[in-house]
Design a protein around this motif. Structure first.
Motif, PDB file in Angstrom:
ATOM      1  N   ALA A 262       0.777  -1.152  -0.080  1.00 46.72           N
ATOM      2  CA  ALA A 262      -0.089  -0.049   0.147  1.00 46.72           C
ATOM      3  C   ALA A 262       0.759   1.065  -0.060  1.00 46.72           C
ATOM      4  O   ALA A 262       0.561   2.122  -0.613  1.00 46.72           O
ATOM      5  CB  ALA A 262      -0.962  -0.247   1.070  1.00 46.72           C
ATOM      6  N   PHE A 263       1.963   1.210   0.612  1.00 48.49           N
ATOM      7  CA  PHE A 263       2.941   2.342   0.576  1.00 48.49           C
ATOM      8  C   PHE A 263       4.122   2.269  -0.339  1.00 48.49           C
ATOM      9  O   PHE A 263       4.946   3.129  -0.387  1.00 48.49           O
ATOM     10  CB  PHE A 263       3.288   2.898   2.010  1.00 48.49           C
ATOM     11  N   ASN A 264       4.378   1.018  -0.638  1.00 46.13           N
ATOM     12  CA  ASN A 264       5.596   0.715  -1.545  1.00 46.13           C
ATOM     13  C   ASN A 264       5.035  -0.454  -2.588  1.00 46.13           C
ATOM     14  O   ASN A 264       5.295  -1.773  -2.266  1.00 46.13           O
ATOM     15  CB  ASN A 264       6.658   0.022  -0.879  1.00 46.13           C
ATOM     16  N   PRO A 265       4.920  -0.004  -3.691  1.00 50.29           N
ATOM     17  CA  PRO A 265       4.253  -0.705  -4.862  1.00 50.29           C
ATOM     18  C   PRO A 265       5.357  -1.712  -5.370  1.00 50.29           C
ATOM     19  O   PRO A 265       5.276  -2.540  -6.144  1.00 50.29           O
ATOM     20  CB  PRO A 265       3.656   0.014  -5.860  1.00 50.29           C
ATOM     21  N   LYS A 266       6.677  -1.549  -5.080  1.00 49.98           N
ATOM     22  CA  LYS A 266       7.789  -2.221  -5.506  1.00 49.98           C
ATOM     23  C   LYS A 266       8.109  -3.608  -4.559  1.00 49.98           C
ATOM     24  O   LYS A 266       9.110  -3.770  -4.591  1.00 49.98           O
ATOM     25  CB  LYS A 266       9.055  -1.387  -5.932  1.00 49.98           C
ATOM     26  N   VAL A 267       7.134  -4.064  -4.076  1.00 50.40           N
ATOM     27  CA  VAL A 267       7.378  -5.211  -3.313  1.00 50.40           C
ATOM     28  C   VAL A 267       7.024  -6.465  -4.116  1.00 50.40           C
ATOM     29  O   VAL A 267       5.700  -6.738  -4.550  1.00 50.40           O
ATOM     30  CB  VAL A 267       6.600  -5.292  -1.832  1.00 50.40           C
ATOM     31  N   VAL A 268       7.822  -7.639  -4.542  1.00 52.98           N
ATOM     32  CA  VAL A 268       7.490  -8.398  -5.387  1.00 52.98           C
ATOM     33  C   VAL A 268       7.439  -9.995  -4.475  1.00 52.98           C
ATOM     34  O   VAL A 268       8.417 -10.110  -3.821  1.00 52.98           O
ATOM     35  CB  VAL A 268       8.588  -8.783  -6.418  1.00 52.98           C
ATOM     36  N   TRP A 269       6.233 -10.597  -4.264  1.00 57.79           N
ATOM     37  CA  TRP A 269       6.327 -11.668  -3.703  1.00 57.79           C
ATOM     38  C   TRP A 269       6.205 -13.000  -4.811  1.00 57.79           C
ATOM     39  O   TRP A 269       5.240 -13.250  -5.352  1.00 57.79           O
ATOM     40  CB  TRP A 269       5.093 -11.691  -2.658  1.00 57.79           C
ATOM     41  N   ILE A 270       7.154 -13.861  -4.600  1.00 56.15           N
ATOM     42  CA  ILE A 270       7.344 -15.068  -5.263  1.00 56.15           C
ATOM     43  C   ILE A 270       6.807 -16.077  -4.334  1.00 56.15           C
ATOM     44  O   ILE A 270       7.494 -16.535  -3.564  1.00 56.15           O
ATOM     45  CB  ILE A 270       8.792 -15.265  -5.631  1.00 56.15           C
TER      46      ILE A 270
END
Length: 405
Positions: A262-270
């Motif tokens: 919500a405050f950092n869209p650059k989180v990638v969860w594999i």
């Protein structure tokens, strides 16, 4: 000499450090002695001196419903079933509580020496009750029975040896032998390949912080997720995290990741355990590798990252202290632990401290590169599988010699 290696995990069914350890140890041992690997699953193979024998536990569904305690009952059932194929071995060597009773029973039934490697200790993992339910009492009993009876106990770090003496004060220190985990230096090398990154939605042109591991209390991944809010704005964070211990922790992880996004869209969860070539690409291209474990007897993932020249930020606990050299190969982050659960007693402070050390390396790429190069050098000098196999075989020989007196 023919050793029976007992393990729950064996390729292709590997999800944790113990499975990685057995995979490489068995391969290296088989260059010098006969090795029978007895594992869970439908496996049957023979390649030179390496013989793999898989088996299935009893089906223990209760009225069509899977109880939490089922895993413990399945472990005991398989340990009993594995006795018949163990008749031809000279020494038995178990890995994790899931197979510890196989070693105990083989010693009693066949009169062979029993070696037990501790990759973790059940009394120090109180959160396992969340995963195993009432079966946690059985896993405690199985491990304790085996530890007290084993002819030799291998600790994967000096810290683990101290933990064994704390958890099982009846064990004499001279029965415990420290033999580290290792790494395949040819396989784990830095690569410029980035196809796996783009496949999973990671931008190879933006520096990223990497986590690799199971979704379990022990690995502390939720603390790293909490730390995201304290990292530089829009830091790319890659969470290679799968195999949740329970539905509850899976749901908690999902909630925290959504909050972070919500405050950092650059989180990638594999959300899966990726292949070895893929994880090597992820390690190799990471700006920082983060290991926020709250309990870690060794931490083989740190070796993997270091071998791929990734600088490491890790919690200052357990065997990690013997792998990561603070200020040389990475940063260590101390934290106050609850004496029972081992969880951080001040979780927000731990998250902030993790973020501060990760941010330092993100903002100082030359330092990060220097740490990465030093990490590779340390791995090459200290953690080769050939040396670890030699130490293990020497222990086998000492035990067999003593048993023949």
């Amino acid at each position: 000499m023919r050793v029976g290696l007992m393990t729950r995990e064996y390729p292709p069914n590997v999800y944790g450090g113990a499975g990685v350890h057995v995979e490489y140890l068995s391969r290296e041992l088989a260059k010098k002695i006969d090795v029978e690997v007895h594992c869970w699953g439908k496996q049957l193979s023979d390649e030179g001196n390496l013989h793999v024998r898989g088996a299935e536990p009893w089906s223990l569904l209760t009225e069509g419903k899977q109880e939490k305690f089922q895993a413990a009952l399945e472990a005991l059932s398989l340990n009993l079933a594995q006795m018949k194929p163990l008749a031809g071995i000279d020494i038995v060597h178990t890995h994790t509580w899931y197979v510890s009773m196989a070693g105990f029973l083989a010693k009693k039934l066949f009169g062979v020496p029993f070696v037990l490697t501790t990759h973790s200790l059940e009394p120090l993992r109180a959160w396992k009750a969340e995963q195993l339910g009432s079966g946690y009492a059985m896993s405690l009993w199985m491990e304790r029975t085996a530890v007290l009876d084993a002819d030799a106990i291998i600790a994967v770090s000096k810290g683990t040896k101290e933990d064994i003496l704390l958890a099982y004060p009846e064990v004499k220190a001279e029965r415990i032998h420290v033999i580290y985990n290792g790494i395949d230096l040819k396989e784990y090398q830095k690569t410029a390949e980035t196809t796996a990154l783009t496949q999973y939605g990671v931008d190879p042109n933006v520096p990223y912080v990497l986590f690799v591991g199971r979704i379990t209390r022990q690995k502390g991944v939720t603390h790293l997720v909490e730390a995201i809010r304290y990292l530089p704005k829009n830091t790319q964070v890659v969470l290679c995290a799968g195999a949740p211990d329970t539905p509850e922790i899976a749901a908690e992880m999902r909630e925290k990741v959504e909050e972070a996004k919500a405050f950092n869209p650059k989180v990638v969860w594999i959300e899966k355990m990726v292949t070895k070539p893929e994880v090597i690409q992820l390690y190799s291209n990471a700006a920082v590798f983060c290991c926020p474990s709250v309990y870690e007897p060794f931490g083989i993932i740190n070796l993997e990252a270091m071998a791929c020249r990734a600088p490491v930020v890790a919690s200052a606990t357990g065997g990690i202290l013997e792998v990561v050299v603070d200020g040389v190969t990475g940063h260590l982050v101390p934290f106050d632990q609850d004496p029972v659960t081992k969880f951080p007693s001040k979780p927000e402070k731990f998250a902030r401290d993790l973020a501060a050390k990760v941010s330092d390396l993100l903002e100082n790429p030359e330092k990060a590169k220097r740490f990465g190069e030093a990490g590779r050098k340390r791995v090459e000098e200290t953690f080769s599988w050939s040396a670890i196999a030699d130490q293990t075989i020497e222990l086998y020989r000492q035990l067999m010699k003593a048993s023949n007196k």
